[in-house]
Design a protein around this motif. Structure first.
Motif, PDB file in Angstrom:
ATOM      1  N   VAL A   1       0.832  -1.206   0.000  1.00  0.00           N
ATOM      2  CA  VAL A   1       0.000   0.000   0.000  1.00  0.00           C
ATOM      3  C   VAL A   1       0.863   1.251   0.000  1.00  0.00           C
ATOM      4  O   VAL A   1       0.589   2.221  -0.708  1.00  0.00           O
ATOM      5  N   MET A   2       1.958   1.192   0.752  1.00  0.00           N
ATOM      6  CA  MET A   2       2.821   2.372   0.810  1.00  0.00           C
ATOM      7  C   MET A   2       3.578   2.597  -0.477  1.00  0.00           C
ATOM      8  O   MET A   2       4.017   3.697  -0.760  1.00  0.00           O
TER       9      MET A   2
ATOM     10  N   ASP B   1       2.340   1.970  -3.488  1.00  0.00           N
ATOM     11  CA  ASP B   1       1.339   2.013  -4.558  1.00  0.00           C
ATOM     12  C   ASP B   1       1.207   0.687  -5.290  1.00  0.00           C
ATOM     13  O   ASP B   1       0.956   0.650  -6.486  1.00  0.00           O
ATOM     14  N   ARG B   2       1.398  -0.413  -4.551  1.00  0.00           N
ATOM     15  CA  ARG B   2       1.196  -1.721  -5.157  1.00  0.00           C
ATOM     16  C   ARG B   2      -0.041  -2.350  -4.541  1.00  0.00           C
ATOM     17  O   ARG B   2      -0.742  -1.719  -3.762  1.00  0.00           O
ATOM     18  N   ARG B   3      -0.306  -3.620  -4.895  1.00  0.00           N
ATOM     19  CA  ARG B   3      -1.486  -4.290  -4.376  1.00  0.00           C
ATOM     20  C   ARG B   3      -1.175  -5.315  -3.291  1.00  0.00           C
ATOM     21  O   ARG B   3      -2.000  -5.567  -2.430  1.00  0.00           O
TER      22      ARG B   3
ATOM     23  N   PHE C   1       5.172   0.287   9.422  1.00  0.00           N
ATOM     24  CA  PHE C   1       5.187   1.614   8.839  1.00  0.00           C
ATOM     25  C   PHE C   1       6.609   2.172   8.817  1.00  0.00           C
ATOM     26  O   PHE C   1       7.105   2.646   7.791  1.00  0.00           O
ATOM     27  N   VAL C   2       7.285   2.048   9.956  1.00  0.00           N
ATOM     28  CA  VAL C   2       8.652   2.557  10.047  1.00  0.00           C
ATOM     29  C   VAL C   2       9.574   1.733   9.167  1.00  0.00           C
ATOM     30  O   VAL C   2      10.437   2.269   8.483  1.00  0.00           O
TER      31      VAL C   2
ATOM     32  N   TRP D   1       9.071   0.276   6.376  1.00  0.00           N
ATOM     33  CA  TRP D   1       9.003   0.546   4.954  1.00  0.00           C
ATOM     34  C   TRP D   1       9.241   2.010   4.648  1.00  0.00           C
ATOM     35  O   TRP D   1       8.992   2.456   3.537  1.00  0.00           O
ATOM     36  N   THR D   2       9.644   2.772   5.671  1.00  0.00           N
ATOM     37  CA  THR D   2       9.954   4.178   5.421  1.00  0.00           C
ATOM     38  C   THR D   2      11.444   4.444   5.509  1.00  0.00           C
ATOM     39  O   THR D   2      12.015   5.091   4.640  1.00  0.00           O
TER      40      THR D   2
END
Lengths: 357, 169
Positions: free
Chosen positions: A42-43, A45-47, A315-316, A318-319
């Motif tokens: 999602v982060m 822009d994939r599925r 979240f962290v 993948w950032t």
């Protein structure tokens, strides 16, 4: 005779509780792998996984099945016993810490029997977690060493030194919290954070120890070997890291243990700093609904917090990019430990001047 | 030397306190990834949903037929000559009486092969063909395990007969 009867009931109750917690943490860890891929997708822009079942929900089962069917390779030159012991230890220590987390308030049955949703309320409480977590390093260390592979060895040494370095800051930041609560028992710590707002003060420890929470959180990242502190698994530098020689379900155990650790750490973080199963207006809710339902709501609240933390971890991950190893050590030793010490000092001063006078 | 007007002067001044504690940057990074949650997905569900090729896409070759279903190719060899990879080979043959419904001209290609392992899909054969016989279609080459499969024979290349195709289905 009566004593014996009570005992068997208690043992049965604990066995059921342990089974539920174990199954629950396995299930959550399973779906954490799915969620990780979904969050990353999602982060970016994939599925993400969407083939196995609706929304790819059967993906963890497919992955597990695949891992079981893969060929199991034990390298010729490895120390066979330790090689097998490594993932077992990782898994064991990952599941052991769940024993002292209070998953919900006591449920009082109609006949007056109290069901505690905590496997063991031991009075060393949080120290037990530290003990077991530091044992968890052995899983990684043994795995990397027994593989008889230099990359694995390097990676496990990294893992061990990282875990030891960050455990110091973790412990010191926690001491400040323990100075406030005055107890090691997790049940007590949660009970002190009853509700959300009391006598004009926030009751959750996060609002009393924001800096301590920050340090604790960062150290948790490091202890979990999760990005940006995932140097033991730096595949670009060390091929794969400590689990390079592992195949099939033994590799699966290592990866799985990481997710269980994440779940338990999230539970500990929510318990220590975010009020555990407490939520705002819980007294009103308790008065309105059946006690069993109330207990379940509390468990749900804790699980919501846990899931929130798990999502934050992902979240962290993948950032942020991975730290360099010297940066990692510098942050640990020259930033976090002094900060934790300063936090401890400040807490001490605050307790002495504000609460005692 | 300035090549584009997009170059940025690097700031080498020492980091400020907020930069050194690193947390504001982390928050900024997190906000960027958070904003991506609400963005449109760039991917398509491939087997169900296919992206259209660009109009200049050069895919697998086809040998064309005319309106009556006759082969257009006259085995002139210009495509083979134009081919920089030398992937095309052919053998010509003369049309016999009674074969007018099969071949458009007196000469036809008895054998026509394209080695797809050599082909670079440059499209020169398509440009060279005076008879509009060889075209690059909008299909991707199917995969295979053996090298033989990549030498495409005439029967692999010829598009289906327009009349037989209708009745065949």
């Amino acid at each position: 005779m009566l004593l014996l009867q009570v005992d068997t009931a208690l043992v049965l109750e604990k066995i059921i509780l342990i089974t539920v917690i174990l199954m629950g943490s396995l299930g959550i860890a399973m779906y954490a792998t799915w969620a990780e891929r979904k969050v990353a997708a999602v982060m970016q822009d994939r599925r993400g996984p969407n083939r196995a079942g609706p929304l790819g929900l059967l993906q963890p089962l497919a992955d597990g099945l695949k891992l079981f069917f893969k060929e199991e390779i034990i390298p010729d030159r490895s120390t066979r016993f330790l090689f097998i012991l490594g993932p077992c230890l990782a898994m064991l220590t990952a599941t052991m810490t769940s024993a002292i987390i209070p998953w919900g308030p006591d449920y009082v049955m109609d006949n007056g029997h109290v069901v505690s949703l905590q496997v063991a309320d031991i009075n060393i409480g949080i120290l037990f977690v530290f003990g077991v977590v530091s044992l968890g390093v052995y899983g990684v260390m043994l795995g990397g060493w027994a593989s008889n592979n230099k990359f694995s060895l390097l990676s496990s040494i990294r893992a061990a030194s990282q875990a030891i370095s960050y455990e110091l800051a973790l412990g010191i930041s926690l001491i400040a919290l323990l100075m406030l609560t005055g107890t090691l028992s997790l049940r007590e710590i949660v009970a002190q954070q009853h509700g959300f707002w009391d006598n004009g003060y926030f009751t959750w420890n996060f609002f009393k120890q924001p800096l301590g929470f920050l340090i604790f959180l960062i150290c948790t990242f490091a202890e979990l070997n999760r990005a940006p502190f995932d140097l033991p698994e730096a595949e670009s530098e060390l091929n794969m890291g400590y689990h390079q020689e592992y195949s099939s379900m033994k590799l699966g155990f290592y990866l799985f243990a990481e997710y269980i650790n994440m779940f338990i750490s999230s539970a500990i973080l929510s318990t220590l700093f975010f009020g555990g199963y407490n939520f705002p207006f819980m007294d009103q809710v308790a008065a309105a609904v059946h006690p069993l339902l109330f207990t379940l709501i509390c468990v749900g609240v804790l699980l919501t917090k846990v899931v929130g933390f798990i999502l934050f971890f992902m979240f962290v991950r993948w950032t942020l990019p991975r730290f360099r190893y010297d940066q990692l050590m510098r942050i640990g030793w020259t930033s976090l430990i002094p900060l934790a010490l300063a936090n401890m000092l400040l807490t001490g001063i605050a307790i002495l001047w504000i609460f005692k006078s | 030397m300035k090549l584009t007007n997009r170059s940025v002067q690097i700031d080498r001044s020492p980091m400020t306190f907020s930069e050194r504690i690193y947390l504001p940057s982390i928050a900024k990074g997190l906000s960027i990834t958070l904003s991506h949650i609400f963005k449109k997905k760039a991917t398509v569900n491939y087997p169900e949903q296919k992206r259209p090729f660009s109009p200049v896409f050069r895919g697998l070759h086809v040998l064309n037929r005319d309106e009556e279903g006759r082969e257009r190719c006259t085995a002139c060899g210009l495509c083979a000559l134009a081919c920089p990879a030398e992937a095309i080979t052919m053998e010509a043959a003369e049309r016999k009486p009674g074969e007018e419904h099969l071949y458009r001209e007196e000469k036809y290609a008895a054998k026509y092969e394209i080695n797809m392992l050599r082909c670079i899909f440059c499209g020169y054969c398509e440009e060279a063909c005076p008879k509009d016989a060889v075209y690059l279609s909008e299909t991707v080459m199917p995969v295979s395990y053996t090298r033989d499969h990549f030498i495409y024979k005439k029967e692999d290349l010829l598009i289906q007969h327009p009349k037989k195709q209708d009745s065949g289905k």
